[in-house]
Write an enzyme that holds these catalytic residues in place. Structure first.
Site, PDB file in Angstrom:
ATOM      1  N   GLU A   1      -5.662 -10.737  -1.395  1.00 46.65           N
ATOM      2  CA  GLU A   1      -6.445 -10.637  -0.150  1.00 46.65           C
ATOM      3  C   GLU A   1      -7.931 -10.541  -0.462  1.00 46.65           C
ATOM      4  O   GLU A   1      -8.611  -9.605  -0.052  1.00 46.65           O
ATOM      5  CB  GLU A   1      -6.012  -9.393   0.656  1.00 46.65           C
ATOM      6  CG  GLU A   1      -4.529  -9.377   0.984  1.00 46.65           C
ATOM      7  CD  GLU A   1      -4.071  -8.118   1.704  1.00 46.65           C
ATOM      8  OE1 GLU A   1      -4.886  -7.499   2.410  1.00 46.65           O
ATOM      9  OE2 GLU A   1      -2.896  -7.762   1.566  1.00 46.65           O
TER      10      GLU A   1
ATOM     11  N   GLU B   1       0.791  -1.225   0.000  1.00 45.56           N
ATOM     12  CA  GLU B   1       0.000   0.000   0.000  1.00 45.56           C
ATOM     13  C   GLU B   1       0.826   1.279   0.000  1.00 45.56           C
ATOM     14  O   GLU B   1       0.667   2.124   0.895  1.00 45.56           O
ATOM     15  CB  GLU B   1      -0.965  -0.006   1.196  1.00 45.56           C
ATOM     16  CG  GLU B   1      -1.911  -1.198   1.168  1.00 45.56           C
ATOM     17  CD  GLU B   1      -2.965  -1.162   2.272  1.00 45.56           C
ATOM     18  OE1 GLU B   1      -3.112  -0.116   2.928  1.00 45.56           O
ATOM     19  OE2 GLU B   1      -3.634  -2.183   2.473  1.00 45.56           O
TER      20      GLU B   1
HETATM   21  C1  XIL Z   1      -5.272  -6.732   8.364  1.00 46.05           C
HETATM   22  C2  XIL Z   1      -5.461  -7.931   9.277  1.00 46.05           C
HETATM   23  O1  XIL Z   1      -6.325  -8.834   8.655  1.00 46.05           O
HETATM   24  C3  XIL Z   1      -6.012  -7.487  10.587  1.00 46.05           C
HETATM   25  O2  XIL Z   1      -6.052  -8.588  11.493  1.00 46.05           O
HETATM   26  C4  XIL Z   1      -5.150  -6.383  11.186  1.00 46.05           C
HETATM   27  O3  XIL Z   1      -5.766  -5.878  12.334  1.00 46.05           O
HETATM   28  C5  XIL Z   1      -4.987  -5.261  10.186  1.00 46.05           C
HETATM   29  O4  XIL Z   1      -4.463  -5.759   8.987  1.00 46.05           O
HETATM   30  N1  XIL Z   1      -4.458  -4.842   3.754  1.00 46.05           N
HETATM   31  C6  XIL Z   1      -3.390  -5.642   4.074  1.00 46.05           C
HETATM   32  C7  XIL Z   1      -3.486  -6.595   5.196  1.00 46.05           C
HETATM   33  O5  XIL Z   1      -2.387  -5.660   3.355  1.00 46.05           O
HETATM   34  O6  XIL Z   1      -2.253  -6.773   5.837  1.00 46.05           O
HETATM   35  C8  XIL Z   1      -4.513  -6.143   6.195  1.00 46.05           C
HETATM   36  O7  XIL Z   1      -4.639  -7.145   7.175  1.00 46.05           O
HETATM   37  C9  XIL Z   1      -5.819  -5.866   5.500  1.00 46.05           C
HETATM   38  C10 XIL Z   1      -5.662  -4.741   4.523  1.00 46.05           C
END
Ligand code: XIL
Length: 441
Positions: A212, A104
């Site tokens: 994701e 990101e």
């Molecule tokens: C999220 C996790 O799922 C949560 O448990 C944590 O509190 C925050 O991060 N983008 C990403 C992931 O790249 O690492 C994030 O994961 C969700 C958004």
């Protein structure tokens, strides 16, 4: 974990590999939450994705003070980043196949570098170059990804991501792929648009991974059959990836609806339960699962598992709530001729509601071949048995030719790999009801 091992061919840590989770103080690392999972994924033949080396969120809480105290904060950051990459990527060199090196970097809703990002605040875009160069040096075999969120849903952000990738490539940065997170709390694009987007990335010579994916229920709740609509949307996502040869993987953010991060994330927790995944909160397959599998089955590109037929006997097992009571179940695994029987690795064998963690692994014994040409294995397991009605029991394992073996059988009993604590609480009243009905009948 049972779902992960039996239904997926790739796994990643949701949080445990993030810098802030790994390092309580500058230069100090604790891998205790990481190593067992990597060992397990490897043992069962799953690919490991590393997530993530540099993300402004979940960075170490000491990082800002450390930079503020340094005579040259930019130089100190470069040094700490190099140490981080060497320590982590170096430790798992050859074992973690893909890394989300930078996560990101762009502003949430736009195309520029995020203005509030500590890394780009100190170093500008150089932080990305440095991260990739260091990761490539630490493990030249790893595929290195730039991972971004919402790019599929926001056209301007997508263009910003393409432009960033082009700049990195023009500077000779060892960037191998783009990770598209696929948190579709903003509407997903339609199938054709998504495929075009993936092709744009492939045209740069880069790999793509959907890293994701989740498709929350609220998008579909107004439809007559929300889960069917969700399934259709999942079908689109899988089809778009499978149509583009450079798209090499699809990772869901969580295994089942009982543990989705969307239920605790501030923006989406109001929509709880978000139910965004392929398996429901009990680990049962949803329509979305079958839509995804249909797309996988329709492509010769999907990583194949060995065809095996599983027979579980008896179909209606004797059940006791008492965890001490061990029942025996016979499992027959059949496959095509030419598979080497001796090569089945039964370590991944597990039955049961996927949500229930195996407290103790099922005991496999009596591995036996009895001369039938297509019988790969016959064995019985002893374990605590728990009746929850009609469901599937699955067997997975690994062949000596590298393929994974998986098969399921419909049974009227879930055969637990040890019972989770919550499970009996939820299920017992239902079972009693069922029993009473049977007595009445
Ligand atoms: C999220 C996790 O799922 C949560 O448990 C944590 O509190 C925050 O991060 N983008 C990403 C992931 O790249 O690492 C994030 O994961 C969700 C958004």
């Amino acid at each position: 974990i049972v779902l992960l091992l039996t239904e997926f061919t790739s796994g990643t840590h949701e949080n445990a590999l993030k810098w802030g989770e790994l390092s309580p103080a500058p230069g100090v690392y604790d891998f205790n939450d990481v190593d067992p999972t990597i060992d397990l994924l490897e043992e069962y033949g799953l690919r490991v994705r590393g997530h993530t080396l540099f993300w402004n969120m979940q960075r170490p809480d000491w990082l800002e003070d450390e930079l503020a105290a340094a005579p040259d904060s930019a130089d100190r950051l470069r040094e700490l980043m190099r140490v981080h990459v060497q320590t982590v990527v170096g430790r798992y060199a050859g074992r973690i196949e893909q890394w989300d090196v930078v996560n990101e970097p762009l502003e949430l809703g736009g195309e520029n570098l995020a203005p509030d990002n500590l890394f780009s605040g100190e170093l500008g875009e150089e932080y990305i170059d440095l991260a990739f160069a260091a990761a490539h040096a630490a493990d030249p075999t790893a595929q290195l990804f730039l991972n971004e969120t919402l790019a599929l849903s926001l056209p301007r952000k997508f263009e910003g991501l393409i432009a960033l990738a082009e700049r990195l490539l023009a500077r000779g940065v060892p960037l191998h792929g783009i990770g598209l997170q696929g948190h579709f709390f903003v509407d997903p694009p339609d199938r054709a648009t998504m495929q075009e987007q993936l092709e744009r990335i492939a045209d740069l010579g880069l790999l793509i991974e959907l890293t994701e994916v989740d498709l929350p229920y609220f998008h579909f709740q107004a439809q007559p059959d929300p889960f069917a609509a969700q399934a259709e949307s999942y079908g689109d996502v899988f089809a778009a990836c499978l149509a583009v040869p450079a798209c090499t993987g699809i990772t869901m953010w969580g295994t089942d609806d009982g543990n989705s991060w969307l239920d605790s994330f501030l923006l989406t927790s109001v929509f709880r339960p978000n139910r965004p995944l392929l398996f429901d909160a009990f680990g049962q397959r949803k329509p979305a699962y079958f839509a995804a599998v249909a797309e996988l089955a329709a492509t010769p590109r999907a990583r194949r598992v060995a065809d095996a037929e599983i027979d579980i006997e008896p179909r209606r097992a004797v059940n006791r709530i008492d965890p001490q009571s061990a029942g025996n179940v016979t499992v027959l695994v059949r496959g095509g001729a030419g598979l080497d029987v001796a090569a089945i690795d039964l370590g991944a064998l597990c039955f049961g509601p996927a949500g229930a963690p195996p407290e103790s692994p099922p005991i496999v014994r009596d591995l036996d071949r009895d001369g039938e040409a297509d019988l790969l294995a016959k064995f019985s397991i002893a374990g605590s048995l728990l009746a929850v009605g009609d469901t599937q029991a699955c067997v997975s394992g690994r062949m000596n030719d590298g393929r994974r073996l998986r098969g399921c059988d419909a049974v009227q009993t879930v055969i637990g790999c040890g019972m989770g604590v919550e499970l009996p609480l939820v299920l017992v009243p239902w079972m009693l009801l069922r029993r009473r009905r049977a007595i009445a009948a």
